[in-house]
Structure formats: structure tokens, C-alpha cells
Design a protein around this motif. Structure first.
Motif, PDB file in Angstrom:
ATOM      1  N   ASP A  36      36.552  44.183  38.157  1.00 41.66           N
ATOM      2  CA  ASP A  36      37.111  43.831  39.459  1.00 41.66           C
ATOM      3  C   ASP A  36      38.608  43.737  39.227  1.00 41.66           C
ATOM      4  O   ASP A  36      39.099  42.760  38.667  1.00 41.66           O
ATOM      5  CB  ASP A  36      36.534  42.498  39.950  1.00 41.66           C
ATOM      6  N   ASP A  37      39.318  44.773  39.615  1.00 38.28           N
ATOM      7  CA  ASP A  37      40.758  44.885  39.354  1.00 38.28           C
ATOM      8  C   ASP A  37      41.534  44.260  40.501  1.00 38.28           C
ATOM      9  O   ASP A  37      41.647  44.844  41.574  1.00 38.28           O
ATOM     10  CB  ASP A  37      41.119  46.362  39.176  1.00 38.28           C
ATOM     11  N   CYS A  38      42.057  43.078  40.272  1.00 38.88           N
ATOM     12  CA  CYS A  38      42.766  42.319  41.306  1.00 38.88           C
ATOM     13  C   CYS A  38      44.271  42.388  41.052  1.00 38.88           C
ATOM     14  O   CYS A  38      44.833  41.589  40.304  1.00 38.88           O
ATOM     15  CB  CYS A  38      42.281  40.864  41.300  1.00 38.88           C
ATOM     16  N   ASP A  39      44.909  43.381  41.674  1.00 42.52           N
ATOM     17  CA  ASP A  39      46.361  43.544  41.597  1.00 42.52           C
ATOM     18  C   ASP A  39      46.943  42.671  42.715  1.00 42.52           C
ATOM     19  O   ASP A  39      46.932  43.055  43.887  1.00 42.52           O
ATOM     20  CB  ASP A  39      46.715  45.016  41.770  1.00 42.52           C
ATOM     21  N   LEU A  40      47.407  41.504  42.345  1.00 42.43           N
ATOM     22  CA  LEU A  40      47.814  40.508  43.338  1.00 42.43           C
ATOM     23  C   LEU A  40      48.914  41.019  44.269  1.00 42.43           C
ATOM     24  O   LEU A  40      48.879  40.753  45.475  1.00 42.43           O
ATOM     25  CB  LEU A  40      48.258  39.223  42.636  1.00 42.43           C
ATOM     26  N   ASN A  41      49.885  41.748  43.726  1.00 37.15           N
ATOM     27  CA  ASN A  41      50.957  42.279  44.575  1.00 37.15           C
ATOM     28  C   ASN A  41      50.444  43.364  45.511  1.00 37.15           C
ATOM     29  O   ASN A  41      50.741  43.340  46.702  1.00 37.15           O
ATOM     30  CB  ASN A  41      52.109  42.808  43.710  1.00 37.15           C
ATOM     31  N   ALA A  42      49.674  44.298  44.979  1.00 34.52           N
ATOM     32  CA  ALA A  42      49.150  45.391  45.809  1.00 34.52           C
ATOM     33  C   ALA A  42      48.233  44.860  46.906  1.00 34.52           C
ATOM     34  O   ALA A  42      48.195  45.417  48.010  1.00 34.52           O
ATOM     35  CB  ALA A  42      48.415  46.406  44.941  1.00 34.52           C
ATOM     36  N   GLU A  43      47.507  43.783  46.616  1.00 38.83           N
ATOM     37  CA  GLU A  43      46.605  43.194  47.616  1.00 38.83           C
ATOM     38  C   GLU A  43      47.340  42.300  48.610  1.00 38.83           C
ATOM     39  O   GLU A  43      46.748  41.815  49.568  1.00 38.83           O
ATOM     40  CB  GLU A  43      45.500  42.400  46.920  1.00 38.83           C
ATOM     41  N   GLY A  44      48.621  42.049  48.359  1.00 40.60           N
ATOM     42  CA  GLY A  44      49.398  41.210  49.264  1.00 40.60           C
ATOM     43  C   GLY A  44      48.986  39.745  49.227  1.00 40.60           C
ATOM     44  O   GLY A  44      49.072  39.039  50.232  1.00 40.60           O
ATOM     45  N   PHE A  45      48.541  39.287  48.046  1.00 44.81           N
ATOM     46  CA  PHE A  45      48.130  37.887  47.933  1.00 44.81           C
ATOM     47  C   PHE A  45      49.309  36.969  48.267  1.00 44.81           C
ATOM     48  O   PHE A  45      50.416  37.142  47.762  1.00 44.81           O
ATOM     49  CB  PHE A  45      47.634  37.575  46.514  1.00 44.81           C
ATOM     50  N   ASN A  46      49.066  35.987  49.111  1.00 41.57           N
ATOM     51  CA  ASN A  46      50.100  35.005  49.474  1.00 41.57           C
ATOM     52  C   ASN A  46      49.995  33.823  48.508  1.00 41.57           C
ATOM     53  O   ASN A  46      49.019  33.076  48.559  1.00 41.57           O
ATOM     54  CB  ASN A  46      49.911  34.528  50.908  1.00 41.57           C
ATOM     55  N   PRO A  47      51.016  33.619  47.656  1.00 42.70           N
ATOM     56  CA  PRO A  47      50.929  32.554  46.661  1.00 42.70           C
ATOM     57  C   PRO A  47      51.297  31.162  47.170  1.00 42.70           C
ATOM     58  O   PRO A  47      51.198  30.193  46.429  1.00 42.70           O
ATOM     59  CB  PRO A  47      51.943  33.004  45.598  1.00 42.70           C
ATOM     60  N   VAL A  48      51.686  31.047  48.425  1.00 43.02           N
ATOM     61  CA  VAL A  48      52.191  29.771  48.934  1.00 43.02           C
ATOM     62  C   VAL A  48      51.051  28.857  49.375  1.00 43.02           C
ATOM     63  O   VAL A  48      50.284  29.184  50.286  1.00 43.02           O
ATOM     64  CB  VAL A  48      53.185  29.995  50.093  1.00 43.02           C
ATOM     65  N   LEU A  49      50.947  27.719  48.723  1.00 41.53           N
ATOM     66  CA  LEU A  49      50.001  26.678  49.111  1.00 41.53           C
ATOM     67  C   LEU A  49      50.584  25.981  50.338  1.00 41.53           C
ATOM     68  O   LEU A  49      51.650  25.372  50.270  1.00 41.53           O
ATOM     69  CB  LEU A  49      49.820  25.680  47.956  1.00 41.53           C
ATOM     70  N   VAL A  67      40.933  31.037  50.978  1.00 37.05           N
ATOM     71  CA  VAL A  67      40.917  31.951  49.826  1.00 37.05           C
ATOM     72  C   VAL A  67      39.493  32.310  49.409  1.00 37.05           C
ATOM     73  O   VAL A  67      39.239  32.678  48.262  1.00 37.05           O
ATOM     74  CB  VAL A  67      41.694  31.353  48.626  1.00 37.05           C
ATOM     75  N   ALA A  68      38.568  32.248  50.350  1.00 39.54           N
ATOM     76  CA  ALA A  68      37.142  32.410  50.036  1.00 39.54           C
ATOM     77  C   ALA A  68      36.820  33.708  49.312  1.00 39.54           C
ATOM     78  O   ALA A  68      36.031  33.712  48.359  1.00 39.54           O
ATOM     79  CB  ALA A  68      36.315  32.304  51.314  1.00 39.54           C
ATOM     80  N   ARG A  69      37.442  34.814  49.704  1.00 35.78           N
ATOM     81  CA  ARG A  69      37.083  36.075  49.037  1.00 35.78           C
ATOM     82  C   ARG A  69      37.569  36.100  47.593  1.00 35.78           C
ATOM     83  O   ARG A  69      36.942  36.708  46.732  1.00 35.78           O
ATOM     84  CB  ARG A  69      37.537  37.289  49.834  1.00 35.78           C
ATOM     85  N   TYR A  70      38.671  35.419  47.291  1.00 32.18           N
ATOM     86  CA  TYR A  70      39.131  35.334  45.900  1.00 32.18           C
ATOM     87  C   TYR A  70      38.243  34.386  45.090  1.00 32.18           C
ATOM     88  O   TYR A  70      37.959  34.629  43.927  1.00 32.18           O
ATOM     89  CB  TYR A  70      40.604  34.910  45.844  1.00 32.18           C
ATOM     90  N   VAL A  71      37.810  33.317  45.723  1.00 33.25           N
ATOM     91  CA  VAL A  71      36.890  32.389  45.060  1.00 33.25           C
ATOM     92  C   VAL A  71      35.604  33.122  44.686  1.00 33.25           C
ATOM     93  O   VAL A  71      35.103  32.977  43.569  1.00 33.25           O
ATOM     94  CB  VAL A  71      36.588  31.158  45.953  1.00 33.25           C
ATOM     95  N   GLU A  72      35.083  33.938  45.580  1.00 31.63           N
ATOM     96  CA  GLU A  72      33.867  34.720  45.294  1.00 31.63           C
ATOM     97  C   GLU A  72      34.071  35.611  44.075  1.00 31.63           C
ATOM     98  O   GLU A  72      33.185  35.731  43.228  1.00 31.63           O
ATOM     99  CB  GLU A  72      33.491  35.585  46.503  1.00 31.63           C
ATOM    100  N   ARG A  73      35.244  36.231  43.985  1.00 32.52           N
ATOM    101  CA  ARG A  73      35.525  37.142  42.871  1.00 32.52           C
ATOM    102  C   ARG A  73      35.609  36.381  41.548  1.00 32.52           C
ATOM    103  O   ARG A  73      35.114  36.844  40.524  1.00 32.52           O
ATOM    104  CB  ARG A  73      36.818  37.913  43.154  1.00 32.52           C
ATOM    105  N   VAL A  74      36.230  35.225  41.567  1.00 31.78           N
ATOM    106  CA  VAL A  74      36.323  34.405  40.355  1.00 31.78           C
ATOM    107  C   VAL A  74      34.930  33.932  39.940  1.00 31.78           C
ATOM    108  O   VAL A  74      34.567  34.003  38.766  1.00 31.78           O
ATOM    109  CB  VAL A  74      37.275  33.204  40.564  1.00 31.78           C
ATOM    110  N   ARG A  75      34.165  33.458  40.888  1.00 25.15           N
ATOM    111  CA  ARG A  75      32.822  32.953  40.577  1.00 25.15           C
ATOM    112  C   ARG A  75      31.885  34.047  40.062  1.00 25.15           C
ATOM    113  O   ARG A  75      30.944  33.757  39.328  1.00 25.15           O
ATOM    114  CB  ARG A  75      32.215  32.289  41.809  1.00 25.15           C
TER     115      ARG A  75
END
Length: 193
Positions: A36-49, A67-75
Motif C-alpha cells: 500500500d504505497d501512501c505518497d502523502l504529498n501526491a495524495e494531498g494529505f493535510n498534516p494540520v491537526l 482520517v478514517a481511510r488512513y486509519v484503515e490503511r494503518v490497521r
């Protein structure tokens, strides 16, 4: 099938970090991992809490909503490989923000009587692949925060069987031979991961 989540944190596709990322993904795939290749910049992940996320930080399971879809990927991951450059003796902001927003109570850890208990124990292998502009001595003089964050904090919430921290120090003066040797080392380590 064993699943590896690769977290990549560099905005420039022509960077040496991008070459390391490509090598990691290629060698893990060759070794039989589902990546599962998670390129944070390419995916436009917003890092601001956000304020709302911080206020609801301890409210499980509602805290995972944004952030549910990222939580699913980590789990889903059996292995976590972080590929990033060290900037200003720390993670790039996008990776730090991922950890702030996704490694939540009930996700990466449980709080029991005020103590952090690991909660990502499905992750049996943990690795970081990184570069530092300065020397190892310079990093040591400031405590090498990225190494400690991976090998202590992230390690603690996973408690993996295998842990690798692969770092190329003194990147600012590294020639093609030194970069090439590091790229090959990373490839060998990922094949054996």
C-alpha cells in the motif's frame, strides 16, 4: 498475503528520497509483499491537526472520523516502512502531521491509567529509510530526534519483531557512488524484510 504500508514524505519526484521510495516499493513487491504505497504529498494529505480534532482527540471512536481511510490503511498493515528526508533534525511536516492526526488513541495506542499501551501490534516489521544533510556526529549532537522517534515512539506502539533504521548521513556531500551504495543497501534490506 502480507501487507506493507509505505509512507513516503517528499514533494519532489526527482529527489533521491523518491529514488529510495521507488526502490523500497519495488523490492518489497518483488519479495512478495502487497504494498500500500501512501505518497502523502501526491495524495494531498493535510498534516494540520485542527482545533476540533485536538478537542476530540481522546473521544474514541469518533476521533478517527477525519482520517478514517488512513486509519484503515494503518490497521491493515503487517509492516510499516517510512521513507523520508530529515529536515531541520526532524520529519517533514507532512509526515509529522500524519503521525499527529492518524496515530490516535484507540488506533496506535490505548491509554490505561495514564500509560500508553501499544495498539498497532499487527505491525510485525518496522523500517525507516532516510537521509540527513549533515553528518552522523552532527545529528548525535542534537540528539538525532528522527531516529529516536522511529526507534522509540513508533516502535513502542507497534512492538515489532523486526526493526530497521537505514540512514544515509552527510547527504550534502554524498557523491554518486555513496548514494548508489546506499540505494543498493536499501534494496537488499527490503528484499530480506
Amino acid at each position: 498475503m502480507k501487507r506493507a504500508l509505505v509512507l513516503f514524505a517528499h514533494p519532489c519526484p526527482e529527489s533521491f528520497s523518491a529514488a529510495l521510495h521507488d526502490k523500497v516499493v519495488d523490492r518489497l513487491t518483488t519479495a512478495g509483499w502487497h504494498v500500500d504505497d501512501c505518497d502523502l504529498n501526491a495524495e494531498g494529505f493535510n498534516p494540520v491537526l485542527t482545533e476540533a480534532e485536538r478537542r476530540g482527540y481522546h473521544e474514541e471512536p469518533e476521533n478517527i472520523g477525519p482520517v478514517a481511510r488512513y486509519v484503515e490503511r494503518v490497521r491493515a498493515a503487517d509492516a510499516l516502512v517510512m521513507v523520508f528526508p530529515v529536515w531541520n533534525f526532524g520529519y517533514p511536516a507532512i509526515l509529522k502531521g500524519f503521525l499527529d492526526r492518524v496515530f490516535l488513541p484507540g488506533v496506535s495506542f490505548k491509554l490505561e491509567e495514564g500509560k500508553v499501551k501499544p495498539n498497532l501490534t499487527k505491525i510485525r516489521k518496522l523500517a525507516a529509510v532516510t537521509t540527513y544533510g549533515g553528518t552522523r556526529m552532527r545529528a548525535l549532537l542534537v540528539g538525532d530526534p528522527p531516529r529516536k522517534c522511529v526507534t522509540r515512539a513508533v516502535w513502542h506502539v507497534c512492538r515489532p519483531d523486526k526493526m530497521k533504521y537505514l540512514a544515509l548521513y552527510d547527504m550534502n556531500r554524498a557523491d554518486d557512488a555513496k548514494r548508489g551504495a546506499f540505494l543498493e543497501k536499501v534494496g537488499r534490506e527490503m528484499e530480506a524484510f
